[in-house]
Scaffold this motif. Structure first.
Motif, PDB file in Angstrom:
ATOM      1  N   THR A 245       0.832  -1.204   0.000  1.00 37.09           N
ATOM      2  CA  THR A 245       0.000   0.000   0.000  1.00 37.09           C
ATOM      3  C   THR A 245       0.862   1.248   0.000  1.00 37.09           C
ATOM      4  O   THR A 245       0.599   2.213  -0.728  1.00 37.09           O
ATOM      5  CB  THR A 245      -0.934   0.007   1.234  1.00 37.09           C
ATOM      6  OG1 THR A 245      -1.731  -1.170   1.242  1.00 37.09           O
ATOM      7  CG2 THR A 245      -1.839   1.224   1.224  1.00 37.09           C
ATOM      8  N   ILE A 246       1.918   1.245   0.800  1.00 36.73           N
ATOM      9  CA  ILE A 246       2.810   2.404   0.871  1.00 36.73           C
ATOM     10  C   ILE A 246       3.548   2.598  -0.450  1.00 36.73           C
ATOM     11  O   ILE A 246       3.599   3.708  -0.992  1.00 36.73           O
ATOM     12  CB  ILE A 246       3.808   2.229   2.033  1.00 36.73           C
ATOM     13  CG1 ILE A 246       3.078   2.296   3.376  1.00 36.73           C
ATOM     14  CG2 ILE A 246       4.901   3.307   1.969  1.00 36.73           C
ATOM     15  CD1 ILE A 246       3.948   1.949   4.566  1.00 36.73           C
ATOM     16  N   LEU A 247       4.120   1.524  -0.988  1.00 35.70           N
ATOM     17  CA  LEU A 247       4.947   1.649  -2.192  1.00 35.70           C
ATOM     18  C   LEU A 247       4.140   2.016  -3.430  1.00 35.70           C
ATOM     19  O   LEU A 247       4.630   2.732  -4.310  1.00 35.70           O
ATOM     20  CB  LEU A 247       5.701   0.344  -2.435  1.00 35.70           C
ATOM     21  CG  LEU A 247       6.756  -0.040  -1.387  1.00 35.70           C
ATOM     22  CD1 LEU A 247       7.481  -1.306  -1.817  1.00 35.70           C
ATOM     23  CD2 LEU A 247       7.755   1.093  -1.169  1.00 35.70           C
ATOM     24  N   THR A 248       2.912   1.518  -3.537  1.00 32.98           N
ATOM     25  CA  THR A 248       2.088   1.800  -4.715  1.00 32.98           C
ATOM     26  C   THR A 248       1.313   3.101  -4.601  1.00 32.98           C
ATOM     27  O   THR A 248       0.800   3.601  -5.601  1.00 32.98           O
ATOM     28  CB  THR A 248       1.075   0.664  -4.956  1.00 32.98           C
ATOM     29  OG1 THR A 248       0.239   0.536  -3.792  1.00 32.98           O
ATOM     30  CG2 THR A 248       1.790  -0.654  -5.232  1.00 32.98           C
ATOM     31  N   ALA A 249       1.206   3.643  -3.356  1.00 38.73           N
ATOM     32  CA  ALA A 249       0.392   4.834  -3.082  1.00 38.73           C
ATOM     33  C   ALA A 249      -1.067   4.588  -3.442  1.00 38.73           C
ATOM     34  O   ALA A 249      -1.808   5.517  -3.763  1.00 38.73           O
ATOM     35  CB  ALA A 249       0.929   6.053  -3.844  1.00 38.73           C
ATOM     36  N   CYS A 250      -1.484   3.329  -3.367  1.00 41.36           N
ATOM     37  CA  CYS A 250      -2.878   2.980  -3.667  1.00 41.36           C
ATOM     38  C   CYS A 250      -3.737   3.072  -2.411  1.00 41.36           C
ATOM     39  O   CYS A 250      -3.235   3.188  -1.291  1.00 41.36           O
ATOM     40  CB  CYS A 250      -2.949   1.559  -4.218  1.00 41.36           C
ATOM     41  SG  CYS A 250      -2.373   1.405  -5.926  1.00 41.36           S
ATOM     42  N   GLU A 254      -8.009  -1.082  -2.666  1.00 39.93           N
ATOM     43  CA  GLU A 254      -7.427  -1.491  -3.947  1.00 39.93           C
ATOM     44  C   GLU A 254      -6.359  -2.556  -3.741  1.00 39.93           C
ATOM     45  O   GLU A 254      -6.238  -3.491  -4.534  1.00 39.93           O
ATOM     46  CB  GLU A 254      -6.849  -0.264  -4.658  1.00 39.93           C
ATOM     47  CG  GLU A 254      -7.906   0.753  -5.058  1.00 39.93           C
ATOM     48  CD  GLU A 254      -7.350   2.145  -5.324  1.00 39.93           C
ATOM     49  OE1 GLU A 254      -8.163   3.060  -5.550  1.00 39.93           O
ATOM     50  OE2 GLU A 254      -6.115   2.323  -5.293  1.00 39.93           O
ATOM     51  N   VAL A 255      -5.599  -2.431  -2.673  1.00 43.81           N
ATOM     52  CA  VAL A 255      -4.545  -3.408  -2.387  1.00 43.81           C
ATOM     53  C   VAL A 255      -5.143  -4.699  -1.818  1.00 43.81           C
ATOM     54  O   VAL A 255      -4.833  -5.801  -2.282  1.00 43.81           O
ATOM     55  CB  VAL A 255      -3.511  -2.820  -1.409  1.00 43.81           C
ATOM     56  CG1 VAL A 255      -2.532  -3.901  -0.937  1.00 43.81           C
ATOM     57  CG2 VAL A 255      -2.751  -1.673  -2.067  1.00 43.81           C
ATOM     58  N   GLU A 275     -14.089  -1.385 -11.735  1.00 44.43           N
ATOM     59  CA  GLU A 275     -15.073  -1.595 -10.673  1.00 44.43           C
ATOM     60  C   GLU A 275     -14.455  -1.532  -9.281  1.00 44.43           C
ATOM     61  O   GLU A 275     -15.177  -1.399  -8.297  1.00 44.43           O
ATOM     62  CB  GLU A 275     -15.801  -2.930 -10.872  1.00 44.43           C
ATOM     63  CG  GLU A 275     -14.916  -4.149 -10.867  1.00 44.43           C
ATOM     64  CD  GLU A 275     -14.458  -4.552 -12.266  1.00 44.43           C
ATOM     65  OE1 GLU A 275     -14.086  -5.733 -12.435  1.00 44.43           O
ATOM     66  OE2 GLU A 275     -14.465  -3.684 -13.166  1.00 44.43           O
ATOM     67  N   ARG A 276     -13.151  -1.616  -9.185  1.00 47.94           N
ATOM     68  CA  ARG A 276     -12.505  -1.538  -7.871  1.00 47.94           C
ATOM     69  C   ARG A 276     -11.844  -0.177  -7.634  1.00 47.94           C
ATOM     70  O   ARG A 276     -11.173   0.010  -6.619  1.00 47.94           O
ATOM     71  CB  ARG A 276     -11.454  -2.651  -7.724  1.00 47.94           C
ATOM     72  CG  ARG A 276     -12.058  -4.029  -7.695  1.00 47.94           C
ATOM     73  CD  ARG A 276     -11.234  -5.049  -6.927  1.00 47.94           C
ATOM     74  NE  ARG A 276      -9.860  -5.188  -7.386  1.00 47.94           N
ATOM     75  CZ  ARG A 276      -8.803  -4.735  -6.715  1.00 47.94           C
ATOM     76  NH1 ARG A 276      -8.959  -4.061  -5.593  1.00 47.94           N
ATOM     77  NH2 ARG A 276      -7.594  -4.928  -7.192  1.00 47.94           N
ATOM     78  N   MET A 277     -12.033   0.744  -8.550  1.00 47.55           N
ATOM     79  CA  MET A 277     -11.427   2.064  -8.418  1.00 47.55           C
ATOM     80  C   MET A 277     -12.466   3.114  -8.024  1.00 47.55           C
ATOM     81  O   MET A 277     -13.644   3.022  -8.413  1.00 47.55           O
ATOM     82  CB  MET A 277     -10.767   2.483  -9.735  1.00 47.55           C
ATOM     83  CG  MET A 277      -9.564   1.652 -10.131  1.00 47.55           C
ATOM     84  SD  MET A 277      -8.228   1.711  -8.910  1.00 47.55           S
ATOM     85  CE  MET A 277      -7.866   3.477  -8.893  1.00 47.55           C
ATOM     86  N   LYS A 278     -12.048   4.104  -7.287  1.00 49.85           N
ATOM     87  CA  LYS A 278     -12.951   5.154  -6.826  1.00 49.85           C
ATOM     88  C   LYS A 278     -13.562   5.925  -7.993  1.00 49.85           C
ATOM     89  O   LYS A 278     -14.756   6.263  -7.982  1.00 49.85           O
ATOM     90  CB  LYS A 278     -12.199   6.108  -5.902  1.00 49.85           C
ATOM     91  CG  LYS A 278     -13.059   7.200  -5.295  1.00 49.85           C
ATOM     92  CD  LYS A 278     -12.260   8.049  -4.331  1.00 49.85           C
ATOM     93  CE  LYS A 278     -13.130   9.140  -3.701  1.00 49.85           C
ATOM     94  NZ  LYS A 278     -12.354   9.971  -2.742  1.00 49.85           N
ATOM     95  N   PRO A 282     -10.044   2.123 -15.006  1.00 54.76           N
ATOM     96  CA  PRO A 282      -8.912   1.228 -14.735  1.00 54.76           C
ATOM     97  C   PRO A 282      -7.670   2.048 -14.372  1.00 54.76           C
ATOM     98  O   PRO A 282      -7.476   3.169 -14.860  1.00 54.76           O
ATOM     99  CB  PRO A 282      -8.720   0.491 -16.064  1.00 54.76           C
ATOM    100  CG  PRO A 282     -10.014   0.647 -16.792  1.00 54.76           C
ATOM    101  CD  PRO A 282     -10.577   1.962 -16.373  1.00 54.76           C
ATOM    102  N   HIS A 283      -6.856   1.490 -13.511  1.00 56.63           N
ATOM    103  CA  HIS A 283      -5.639   2.187 -13.075  1.00 56.63           C
ATOM    104  C   HIS A 283      -4.446   1.238 -13.211  1.00 56.63           C
ATOM    105  O   HIS A 283      -4.467   0.138 -12.663  1.00 56.63           O
ATOM    106  CB  HIS A 283      -5.789   2.639 -11.622  1.00 56.63           C
ATOM    107  CG  HIS A 283      -4.582   3.317 -11.067  1.00 56.63           C
ATOM    108  ND1 HIS A 283      -4.028   4.444 -11.640  1.00 56.63           N
ATOM    109  CD2 HIS A 283      -3.802   3.022  -9.972  1.00 56.63           C
ATOM    110  CE1 HIS A 283      -2.976   4.829 -10.924  1.00 56.63           C
ATOM    111  NE2 HIS A 283      -2.816   3.979  -9.920  1.00 56.63           N
TER     112      HIS A 283
END
Length: 405
Positions: A245-250, A254-255, A275-278, A282-283
C-alpha cells in the motif's frame, strides 16, 4: 506499615460520606454513592476480567458480615469457582429456571446471523463483526452475557470514546442491541448497561459534542524510512499488505482486493479494474522491484486473492492493518495517510510534475476537455517516480534526475 486487611472500622464506615470506594483490603470495598447510600462490593478477578459483586447495603450487612462474605468469595476464586456464577446458579436453582447464559461472543454471533439478512450489504455485517472483534471481544467476549455490566461497558468504550468517537458511538449502539436481544432471549435481566439515555450519558461526553482531536494521521515523509524498518521486521500478511500500500500509493481497498489475474508479470504492470477504483476507471500501477519482492512472498497462499483473509474466499480485512499500526505503537496514523506522505515527499523532494504525481494517486487530473485530449497516463514517468519512492522508503540511496521530471 499499612494493613493489607481490615483497614476500615465500624466508626469510619459511619463517618465516611464522600462519594467513592474505600478499600477494607482483600478486594472488599465500601461504596458511597453520590446520594449518600452505602453498600459493600467485592472485586471479582477471573480470566483477567474485573467485575464487581454486590454484598448488600450497610443497613443490612455489617462490616464483620461483609468481611465474612468477602472471605467466602475469595475462597471460591482460589478454588477456581466464579463467585458471581455460583450465586447466579443458586438463584436459578431456587427459581427452577434451567436457562443458561451463553458468552457474549456467542450472543453477538447469533444476533448478527439473525439480523444480517435485512442489512444493506455484506460490508455492513463485516463492520459489525470487525468492531466487536477488535474492541469488545478482548474484554467481554468470553464472559457470560448476564455478567456484562456498566463497568465492563465503560472498559470497552472509554479507550476510544474521545479518539475514535464515531466508531465508539456505533459500537455502543451495537452493544446495546446485543444486550437487549439477550434479555429477550432470557439470558440476562435488569437494565441495559449500554443504553445511552438516562445512563451512559451521565458517564460519557456526547460524541457529537466532542472537540475534534487533531492527530498526525499522515506520517511525515522524513520518518518513513524509520517506520519502514519497523514494518519490515513484521512477518504477517498485514505487514506485507501495508508495505505494498505504501509503495504503490494505492488505496487500502485497492490493495486488499487485489487478484492475481490483474498482474502482467512480463510487462511488470498491475492493472486494477474500473469496478474496484474510486473513479470507476482502470488504473495501471508500474511494478518496481521492491513491490515484486513483496508479491513473491504472497504467491501460493491463494489461487485468486493476493491477500486472503481468515474467511474463505474473502480478502484480508482493513482492520488487520489498523491493528498492525497499534502493535507498532502508531495508533495515531491511518493507512490512507501514507498517500499524503507520498504526496508530500514528491512535492518537497522531487521535481516530478504535479500531474504525474496525481496520476500515481489515481486522482482526476485536469478538466474533461483536457482529459479527452490527453493520450498518455505518464506510465514511464510514474515507474521512475515509484522506484524513487521505494528507494526513499527503504533508505536506498536515490539520485533524482531533474531532467526526467
Amino acid at each position: 506499615m499499612a494493613r493489607g486487611y481490615n483497614k476500615l472500622t465500624a466508626l469510619k464506615v459511619t463517618r465516611l460520606n464522600k462519594p467513592g470506594r474505600y478499600s477494607d483490603g482483600g478486594n472488599l470495598y465500601l461504596q458511597v454513592s453520590s446520594r449518600g447510600g452505602k453498600s459493600w462490593l467485592f472485586r471479582v478477578e477471573t480470566q483477567r476480567i474485573r467485575r464487581w459483586m454486590g454484598l448488600g447495603s450497610v443497613r443490612t450487612v455489617s462490616l464483620e458480615q461483609a468481611r465474612a462474605l468477602a472471605a467466602a468469595a475469595r475462597l471460591s476464586v482460589l478454588q477456581g469457582i466464579d463467585p458471581l456464577e455460583q450465586r447466579q446458579q443458586e438463584r436459578l436453582r431456587r427459581r427452577g429456571d434451567p436457562c443458561e447464559s451463553p458468552d457474549f461472543d456467542v450472543c453477538a454471533a447469533a444476533y448478527i446471523a439473525q439480523h444480517a439478512p435485512a442489512w444493506r450489504n455484506a460490508k455492513h455485517r463485516q463492520q459489525w463483526e470487525n468492531t466487536l472483534k477488535t474492541y469488545a471481544s478482548p474484554i467481554i467476549g468470553a464472559l457470560k452475557i448476564k455478567y456484562v455490566d456498566t463497568a465492563l461497558i465503560l472498559q470497552v468504550l472509554q479507550p476510544i470514546w474521545t479518539v475514535r468517537s464515531e466508531t465508539a458511538s456505533r459500537l455502543r449502539g451495537r452493544l446495546e442491541r446485543i444486550l437487549a436481544w439477550a434479555k429477550v432471549q432470557g439470558y440476562r435481566d435488569g437494565d441495559n448497561p449500554a443504553r445511552w439515555r438516562g445512563h451512559l450519558q451521565e458517564l460519557l461526553p456526547r460524541s457529537d459534542a466532542l472537540k475534534t482531536v487533531k492527530h498526525h494521521s499522515a506520517l511525515p515523509h522524513t520518518e518513513i524510512a524509520t517506520f519502514w524498518t519497523a514494518l519490515r521486521a513484521q512477518t504477517t500478511a498485514a505487514a506485507r499488505a501495508m508495505q505494498l500500500t505504501i509503495l504503490t500509493a494505492c488505496r487500502t481497498s485497492e490493495v486488499l482486493g487485489a487478484r492475481w489475474q490483474e498482474f502482467d508479470w512480463d510487462n511488470q504492470v498491475w492493472t486494477i479494474p474500473a469496478e474496484r477504483m474510486k473513479l470507476k476507471r482502470p488504473h495501471r500501477v508500474p511494478l518496481v522491484p521492491a513491490m515484486q519482492g513483496i508479491l513473491e512472498r504472497q504467491q501460493g497462499l491463494h489461487p485468486l486473492l493476493v491477500f486472503p483473509g481468515e474467511r474463505a474466499g474473502r480478502p484480508l480485512s482493513n482492520m488487520a492493518m489498523l491493528m498492525l499500526l497499534r502493535r507498532l505503537g502508531r495508533a495515531d496514523l491511518t493507512v490512507h495517510g501514507f498517500r499524503s506522505t507520498f504526496r508530500d515527499w514528491a512535492a518537497e523532494l522531487t521535481d516530478y510534475p504535479s500531474e504525474v504525481v496525481e496520476m500515481a494517486l489515481a486522482h482526476k487530473v485536469g478538466s474533461k476537455v483536457e482529459h479527452a485530449y490527453r493520450r498518455t497516463d505518464f506510465f514511464a514517468r510514474r515507474r521512475q517516480l515509484l522506484d524513487d519512492w521505494a528507494g526513499y522508503c527503504t533508505a536506498r540511496p536515490v539520485v533524482f534526475d531533474v531532467g526526467r521530471g
